[in-house]
Motif scaffolding. Structure first.
Motif, short mmCIF file in Angstrom:
data_model
loop_
_atom_site.label_atom_id
_atom_site.label_comp_id
_atom_site.label_asym_id
_atom_site.label_seq_id
_atom_site.Cartn_x
_atom_site.Cartn_y
_atom_site.Cartn_z
N PRO A 239 33.21 59.69 42.14
CA PRO A 239 32.10 59.80 43.10
C PRO A 239 30.85 59.12 42.56
CG PRO A 239 33.17 61.92 42.76
CD PRO A 239 33.71 61.01 41.71
N VAL B 10 25.37 61.27 45.95
CA VAL B 10 26.64 61.89 46.35
C VAL B 10 26.78 63.31 45.78
CG1 VAL B 10 29.16 61.70 46.26
CG2 VAL B 10 27.75 59.65 46.60
N ASN B 11 26.53 63.45 44.48
CA ASN B 11 26.79 64.73 43.81
C ASN B 11 25.58 65.65 43.71
OD1 ASN B 11 29.39 63.81 43.33
ND2 ASN B 11 28.87 62.93 41.35
N LYS C 218 31.41 59.70 48.96
CA LYS C 218 31.97 58.87 47.89
C LYS C 218 32.32 57.48 48.41
CE LYS C 218 36.18 59.66 46.24
NZ LYS C 218 37.30 60.22 45.44
#
Length: 306
Positions: A122, A128-129, A136
C-alpha cells in the motif's frame, strides 16, 4: 564494443544506455521491451530522474530506440505512475511522456496494457494508510508503440485456454442474435479458434523467491534488484510480437529478466545496464544448463552507418 558477458543467444553490455544504443546498427532490432526507472517523488538506489526532468531525459533515448528498430518492430514501455510531492494528486509525467513519444519522436501508440501487481505494498503511506483518503495503487502502465501502425504481431501465438463457459458454448453452439449493445452474434462466435484472445490486463507479481538469481545474489551477500521485471511481462510481448531468431533489446536491463526469457524462447537478445553489480548478478539467471558460446554468432553492434 566488448560485452560484459554473453550466452549462446545474447550479449549484455555495461554502460549508459544512450551511449550503447548509439553503437547498435540501424534497423537491426525486432522488439525493445523495457522498464526504465520511474519518476518517483523520492530517490531510489538504482537512480531515477525527477518528474520535471523525465521527458527531457528520456526523449534522446527514445529517438535512438526508434533508429535501431526495424520498420515492423515494436517498443514496449512499462512505466509506473506516481504522486505529486506533499499533496494527494497524481503526477502527469506519464501522460506528458506518451504525448512526447508520439508528437516529438513520432511513434504510434498501438495499445495500452495495464499491469496489475497483487503483491504491491500500500502506497503512498500518508494518503492510503495514515489519512485513509486514497486506495492502494496496484496498476502500472505498459505502452505499446510502433514506428508504423502495422507492426509485426499475431495474437494467435498468445491464446489462452477457453473458460468452462466458453467450452460449453462451443459444444452447444449459438443462434444468430443481436445483443442490446448492438453486437451481432452468429454461429461463428461459438467456433473453436484454438483459445481465447487475452485482454490488455496482465496480472503478475514481482516477488520471485527461489530463482538462481535470487539464491545466488543472496549467497554473495548482495542485494537483489529492488524493481525486478516479472518474467510474464516480457514473455507475453516476445511471443506476441516476435518470431524465433528475432532480436530483443532491453536498454534498462536490471537483473536481465528480458534477456533470460528471450533466450528461453529462442530469440537473440541485447541487454544494457548501468550498474555493474546488477549486471554481474544477472548472469546467475543463466547459471543452470549454461550452453557453450556460439563462436560465429552475428555481431549486432557496428559503427552507425557502416
Amino acid at each position: 564494443m566488448k560485452p560484459y558477458y554473453k550466452t549462446k543467444s545474447g550479449r549484455a553490455y555495461l554502460g549508459d544506455c544512450l551511449e550503447v544504443l548509439k553503437q547498435v546498427q540501424t534497423e537491426s532490432v525486432d522488439l525493445v521491451v523495457t522498464s526504465p526507472p520511474y519518476a518517483l517523488h523520492f530517490k531510489k538506489e538504482y537512480g531515477n530522474a525527477s518528474q520535471s526532468e523525465y521527458v527531457d531525459w528520456f526523449l534522446p533515448i527514445a529517438l535512438e530506440i526508434k533508429r535501431i528498430m526495424k520498420p515492423t518492430a515494436s517498443f514496449v514501455l512499462n512505466i509506473g505512475g506516481t504522486w505529486t510531492p506533499k499533496i494527494p494528486t497524481r503526477s502527469l509525467y506519464v501522460y506528458k511522456l506518451v504525448l512526447a513519444l508520439c508528437e516529438t519522436a513520432s511513434f504510434h501508440l498501438l495499445q495500452e496494457f495495464f499491469w496489475f501487481n497483487p503483491a504491491r505494498m500500500p502506497a503512498p503511506a500518508e494518503w492510503v494508510n495514515v489519512r485513509r483518503i486514497r486506495v492502494k495503487d496496484s496498476v502500472e502502465y505498459i505502452f505499446w508503440f510502433g514506428k508504423d501502425p502495422f507492426v509485426k504481431a499475431d495474437n494467435r501465438r498468445i491464446l489462452r485456454e477457453y473458460s468452462k463457459d466458453m467450452q460449453r458454448l462451443i459444444k452447444k453452439g449459438v443462434k444468430n442474435t443481436v445483443r442490446p449493445s448492438g453486437h451481432v452474434i452468429n454461429e461463428s462466435f461459438s467456433a473453436d479458434k484454438g483459445g481465447s484472445i487475452p485482454p490488455n490486463i496482465i496480472i503478475a507479481g514481482n516477488n520471485e523467491s527461489n530463482s538462481n538469481y535470487i539464491q545466488g545474489t543472496k549467497a554473495k551477500g548482495q542485494k537483489v534488484h529492488p524493481a525486478r521485471f516479472p518474467g510474464d511481462i516480457p514473455r507475453l510481448f516476445i511471443e506476441f510480437l516476435t518470431n524465433p531468431g528475432d532480436v530483443v533489446l532491453d536498454p534498462f536491463a536490471g537483473s536481465n529478466t528480458t534477456g533470460f526469457i528471450a533466450e528461453q524462447l529462442g530469440r537473440q537478445w541485447i541487454a544494457v545496464e548501468l550498474s555493474e553489480e546488477y549486471l554481474s548478478n544477472s548472469q546467475l539467471r543463466f547459471k543452470a544448463g549454461k550452453q557453450k558460446q556460439d563462436s560465429d554468432e552475428n555481431d549486432l553492434f557496428a559503427a552507425v552507418g557502416s
